[in-house]
Enzyme design. Structure first.
Site, PDB file in Angstrom:
ATOM      1  N   ASP A   1      -1.083   5.161   4.763  1.00 56.65           N
ATOM      2  CA  ASP A   1      -2.070   4.101   4.623  1.00 56.65           C
ATOM      3  C   ASP A   1      -2.205   3.411   5.978  1.00 56.65           C
ATOM      4  O   ASP A   1      -1.256   2.795   6.464  1.00 56.65           O
ATOM      5  CB  ASP A   1      -1.646   3.095   3.549  1.00 56.65           C
ATOM      6  CG  ASP A   1      -2.634   1.954   3.412  1.00 56.65           C
ATOM      7  OD1 ASP A   1      -3.762   2.212   2.974  1.00 56.65           O
ATOM      8  OD2 ASP A   1      -2.281   0.811   3.763  1.00 56.65           O
TER       9      ASP A   1
ATOM     10  N   GLU B   1      -6.014   8.718   4.275  1.00 55.87           N
ATOM     11  CA  GLU B   1      -7.308   8.293   3.749  1.00 55.87           C
ATOM     12  C   GLU B   1      -8.394   8.456   4.804  1.00 55.87           C
ATOM     13  O   GLU B   1      -8.182   8.170   5.992  1.00 55.87           O
ATOM     14  CB  GLU B   1      -7.237   6.829   3.307  1.00 55.87           C
ATOM     15  CG  GLU B   1      -8.457   6.345   2.548  1.00 55.87           C
ATOM     16  CD  GLU B   1      -8.283   4.926   2.035  1.00 55.87           C
ATOM     17  OE1 GLU B   1      -9.169   4.450   1.318  1.00 55.87           O
ATOM     18  OE2 GLU B   1      -7.244   4.309   2.359  1.00 55.87           O
TER      19      GLU B   1
ATOM     20  N   ASP C   1       0.504  -2.135   0.787  1.00 51.26           N
ATOM     21  CA  ASP C   1       0.341  -0.991   1.675  1.00 51.26           C
ATOM     22  C   ASP C   1       1.171   0.206   1.222  1.00 51.26           C
ATOM     23  O   ASP C   1       0.700   1.346   1.246  1.00 51.26           O
ATOM     24  CB  ASP C   1       0.726  -1.384   3.104  1.00 51.26           C
ATOM     25  CG  ASP C   1      -0.195  -2.449   3.670  1.00 51.26           C
ATOM     26  OD1 ASP C   1      -1.373  -2.491   3.256  1.00 51.26           O
ATOM     27  OD2 ASP C   1       0.261  -3.252   4.512  1.00 51.26           O
TER      28      ASP C   1
END
Length: 408
Positions: free
Chosen positions: A185, A269, A350
């Site tokens: 992340d 991501e 997170d």
């Protein structure tokens, strides 16, 4: 791979001449093709342009200086490549962002370069690199070339540094297989949070250099335009920006290499960096350099035989409980911890997002493997299934990509 090079005064003049000649040939050929297109004439071939703008131009008085350099044909080949990329992008044959048509080059561009084939340069036994019509260039080698180079690019950047970039053919360096996998992340408070809970601190190179940059840019603004003092001040600003970029690039390389070495699979991501770069967080987003970091992860995964996948940016990684899978809804950025409304688990925002990226990456890779196995000859006929609400309509932007998947 790129290496620093230190030309002397005569070699700098020769390289400046080579940069200028290659730029003139590029602009002349581009102008001919643009004028032919505007007049409705056929697209000018490379052979015609080479004969007109290189061979015949060398015999004229106003272009006789083109005979002093050897990088002219490669400049024309680079234009052909630029046009091919543009046409392929228009036809949808080239993935990624749309590519624009070739543009004119200027002697005021901050980056000047020439590309050379193997017949125009050679590696010397004393560690120098001989370039035709320039001479033997002193090079600071960071490592040995793994193979004989197939081409060479000489580049001068905005602060007057020179680099040699070699293209070499190498074999993949497959690392031993591991059991660990990582979901990542990316963020601003911490540069990256991994699914195992480890964090990579954000170095904020641009923020740390802001005070000195403000001073140098203030000095630059006070110099008269066109003066030599302004040129000197501009180079000082460019050098400071180059230091920031070099430090950020070094940090990205070290962090990405460590992650690839420690994990068999890496999932990240697919962030909309271009969109975030237009918000109030733009400076911090550009300072982090997420796109460059993800690009390094991707190509290093292919090089070292690791699995890599991007998770769609629409995936709600911050809304789903990684313990029970319950979707708890969107949360503002200031919420760093939250409790799941279904199972009661307390999550760090997170780390929870990184774990969800890991689970979604597993699903993407498993689905890709199943599709590949079916395409290899397995007789599979799926029963018709109605499209789910989230699957109907046009596909979303930012499709997932995979690289280095074992067994595919």
């Amino acid at each position: 791979m790129a290496e620093w090079v230190y030309p002397d005064a005569a070699q700098r003049r020769a390289l400046a001449s080579a940069f200028g000649c290659a730029r003139v040939v590029w602009n002349d050929c581009l102008r001919d093709r643009k004028e032919a297109h505007a007049a409705g004439l056929p697209y000018g071939t490379s052979a015609e342009l080479s004969r007109l703008r290189i061979t015949q131009a060398k015999r004229t008085e106003e272009r006789s200086w083109l005979a002093d350099v050897v990088a002219l044909q490669q400049s024309l080949r680079d234009m052909d490549t630029a046009y091919k990329n543009f046409f392929d992008s228009l036809r949808g044959k080239r993935p990624g962002r749309k590519v624009g048509p070739p543009r004119y080059k200027s002697k005021k561009d901050t980056r000047q370069s020439i590309r050379l084939n193997t017949n125009a340069f050679s590696l010397q036994e004393d560690g120098t690199v001989y370039v035709a019509k320039v001479g033997s260039l002193k090079v600071t080698w960071s490592r040995r070339l793994p193979a004989a180079p197939t081409s060479l690019t000489v580049t001068k950047d905005s602060c007057g540094r020179y680099f040699l970039s070699f293209v070499v053919d190498t074999e993949p360096d497959i690392l031993p297989e591991l059991e660990d996998e990582a979901g990542i992340d990316l963020g601003l408070s911490a540069f990256a949070v991994l699914s195992d809970g480890s964090k990579i601190a954000s170095p904020r190179f641009l923020r740390r250099a802001e005070k000195k940059l403000k001073h140098l840019q203030r000095e630059l603004s006070r110099k008269a335009k066109g003066s030599k003092n302004r040129a000197k001040a501009r180079i000082k600003v460019a050098r400071q920006h180059a230091k920031v970029g070099d430090r950020r690039r070094d940090f990205h390389h070290k962090a990405s290499t460590q992650i690839i070495r420690d994990n068999q699979a890496v999932y990240v991501e697919d962030l909309a960096v271009s969109g975030l770069g237009r918000t109030r967080l733009a400076k911090s987003v550009h300072d982090a350099g997420w796109s460059a970091f993800v690009g390094m992860l991707e190509y290093k995964a292919v090089k070292h035989g690791r699995t890599f996948a991007k998770v769609d940016r629409a995936f709600p990684s911050s809304q789903v409980c990684s313990a029970c899978g319950f979707r708890d809804g969107p949360k503002p950025l200031h919420v760093r911890e939250w409790r799941c409304g279904a199972c009661g688990t307390v999550h760090d925002r997170d780390r929870n997002a990184a774990r969800n990226v890991l689970f979604e990456g597993h699903r993407i890779v498993a689905a890709k493997r199943a599709e590949t196995l079916n395409a290899c000859g397995a007789p599979v006929r799926r029963a018709p299934v109605p499209a789910q609400r989230g699957e109907a309509g046009s596909p979303r932007k930012g499709q997932t990509t995979q690289a280095g998947i074992p067994g595919l």
